[in-house]
Design a protein around this motif. Structure first.
Motif, short mmCIF file in Angstrom:
data_model
loop_
_atom_site.label_atom_id
_atom_site.label_comp_id
_atom_site.label_asym_id
_atom_site.label_seq_id
_atom_site.Cartn_x
_atom_site.Cartn_y
_atom_site.Cartn_z
N UNK A 123 0.83 -1.21 0.00
CA UNK A 123 0.00 0.00 0.00
C UNK A 123 0.86 1.26 0.00
N UNK A 124 1.97 1.22 0.76
CA UNK A 124 2.87 2.37 0.75
C UNK A 124 3.47 2.58 -0.64
N UNK A 125 3.80 1.46 -1.30
CA UNK A 125 4.37 1.57 -2.65
C UNK A 125 3.34 2.11 -3.64
N UNK A 126 2.09 1.68 -3.50
CA UNK A 126 1.03 2.23 -4.36
C UNK A 126 0.91 3.74 -4.12
N UNK B 125 -7.70 7.20 -1.77
CA UNK B 125 -7.10 5.87 -1.60
C UNK B 125 -6.53 5.73 -0.19
N UNK B 126 -5.79 6.74 0.24
CA UNK B 126 -5.18 6.68 1.58
C UNK B 126 -6.25 6.61 2.67
N UNK C 111 -8.64 -4.39 -3.48
CA UNK C 111 -10.01 -3.99 -3.13
C UNK C 111 -10.12 -2.49 -2.93
N UNK C 112 -9.13 -1.94 -2.22
CA UNK C 112 -9.18 -0.50 -1.94
C UNK C 112 -9.00 0.29 -3.23
N UNK C 113 -8.08 -0.16 -4.10
CA UNK C 113 -7.90 0.52 -5.39
C UNK C 113 -9.20 0.50 -6.20
N UNK C 114 -9.84 -0.67 -6.25
CA UNK C 114 -11.10 -0.77 -6.99
C UNK C 114 -12.16 0.13 -6.38
N UNK C 115 -12.20 0.16 -5.06
CA UNK C 115 -13.22 0.96 -4.36
C UNK C 115 -13.09 2.44 -4.70
N UNK C 116 -11.88 2.89 -5.01
CA UNK C 116 -11.72 4.31 -5.36
C UNK C 116 -11.67 4.48 -6.89
N UNK C 117 -12.14 3.44 -7.62
CA UNK C 117 -12.34 3.57 -9.06
C UNK C 117 -11.09 3.39 -9.91
N UNK C 118 -10.05 2.78 -9.34
CA UNK C 118 -8.82 2.60 -10.11
C UNK C 118 -8.68 1.15 -10.58
N UNK C 119 -7.92 0.98 -11.63
CA UNK C 119 -7.61 -0.35 -12.15
C UNK C 119 -6.53 -0.94 -11.26
N UNK D 260 -0.97 -1.98 -9.07
CA UNK D 260 -0.17 -2.93 -8.28
C UNK D 260 1.09 -3.31 -9.05
N UNK D 261 0.97 -3.44 -10.35
CA UNK D 261 2.16 -3.72 -11.16
C UNK D 261 3.13 -2.54 -11.07
N UNK D 262 2.57 -1.36 -11.24
CA UNK D 262 3.38 -0.14 -11.19
C UNK D 262 4.09 -0.02 -9.83
N UNK D 263 3.36 -0.38 -8.77
CA UNK D 263 3.89 -0.23 -7.41
C UNK D 263 5.08 -1.14 -7.16
#
Lengths: 206, 206
Positions: A95-98, A111-112, A134-142, A147-150
């Motif tokens: 999560x910190x990396x995201x 997201x935070x 789940x949290x990324x999806x909840x805020x409308x992100x792919x 996660x790959x980027x992170x």
């Protein structure tokens, strides 16, 4: 146009008082005309470098007992949901990396906040990939994209550097706020840090 | 007549944030209709029992550096004089004994404030008998009488017992406030403690 003053908000997703600050900072900063720079870092290495094996709330039993009662009262006072986490402090490396990868994205604060709520209101894990997805999806992100980027090397390195910068600047806990080099520690200092940023605080001579 | 709610104010003359609280508590409590019980105790034995050789501001260099800057800012914000003490923390065994002996005296708050000002605004010794005598005289008391009284066995014992009570109740720093069994730590919690005493604070379920 004068640029808006900037308040740096240094936080760790495992830190309970960072939760209280994260839920309030955007609203208070907008009202004050201050821009917030979200600065995720890892408190664990900072604590260990100070010679503490874990959070002071864990290392010092008396303080720990007090802190959870204080959290109940403060959350109630600030109108925020709170449930004492059954695990503390929760690790949240991915999560910190995201959060580092999403630096400057308009959805980063949301997201935070969702991450913090999961830890301190829902008492759920924030460490594994599913939780972060789940949290990324909840805020409308792919979630797959982020996660790959992170997990790319440059992002990992930036989080390490940000943690080293936290140490170098004398951070010993979270949340910590900076207005240029002026440091403010703790959710209790959010209002003063904002007043400092806008020049409303009396500034004692150095 | 309903009795006024009581706020216990636990402090040590060497504690810098106790200074900020001591200078404000009477005015704020009077406004809230709350009675203050001044509870001097020795922070040294409490810290040692927690495994800390001295104040956390001394033991933890990073925190210490921050605390003195925070004190400058907080004193300025609260309109209080402040000079960083050249010795920290200052011992004040006799002064604590005088404060115990003077429990309930109407001049006790003024004596305590004068002692704190000597430490944190004038940067002067508060340990030796001459220092304590001067402060007693400054608040219109017969210093010889009170210094003799302060050194009697029952007073020494009461200070020891008060320090033991602080430990037993989970105190780990100063100032600490109690409203019955509800504990509040730090000058930053004075307002909330008063709101609790008057029933104005939202009270989360235990």
């Amino acid at each position: 146009m004068t640029p808006r003053p900037v308040l740096e908000f240094w936080f760790d997703f495992g830190s309970n008082y960072s939760y209280l600050a994260a839920m309030r900072i955007d609203r208070l900063a907008a009202r004050a005309g201050v821009q917030v720079a979200w600065k995720p870092f890892l408190l664990g290495p900072v604590f260990r470098a100070l010679g503490w094996p874990s959070s002071p709330s864990v290392v010092q039993r008396e303080k720990g007992r007090y802190v959870w009662r204080d959290m109940e009262r403060e959350a109630a006072r600030l109108g925020l949901p709170f449930r004492r986490p059954s695990q503390f402090p929760r690790a949240a490396l991915l999560a910190h990396r995201v959060a580092v990868a999403a630096d400057g994205q308009p959805w980063l604060p949301e997201f935070c906040q969702a991450l913090f709520l999961r830890n301190f209101a829902a008492d759920q894990d924030i460490e594994d990939m599913e939780a972060v997805s789940e949290v990324l999806s909840a805020v409308g992100q792919h979630s797959g994209v982020w996660i790959e980027r992170a997990q790319q090397e440059d992002v990992k390195l930036r989080l390490r550097r940000q943690t080293e910068e936290a140490q170098a600047r004398g951070i010993f806990g979270a949340p910590t706020f900076f207005v240029a080099d002026e440091m403010f520690w703790g959710n209790d200092r959010l209002e003063q840090a904002l007043a400092w940023a806008t020049g409303e605080a009396g500034r004692p001579e150095r």
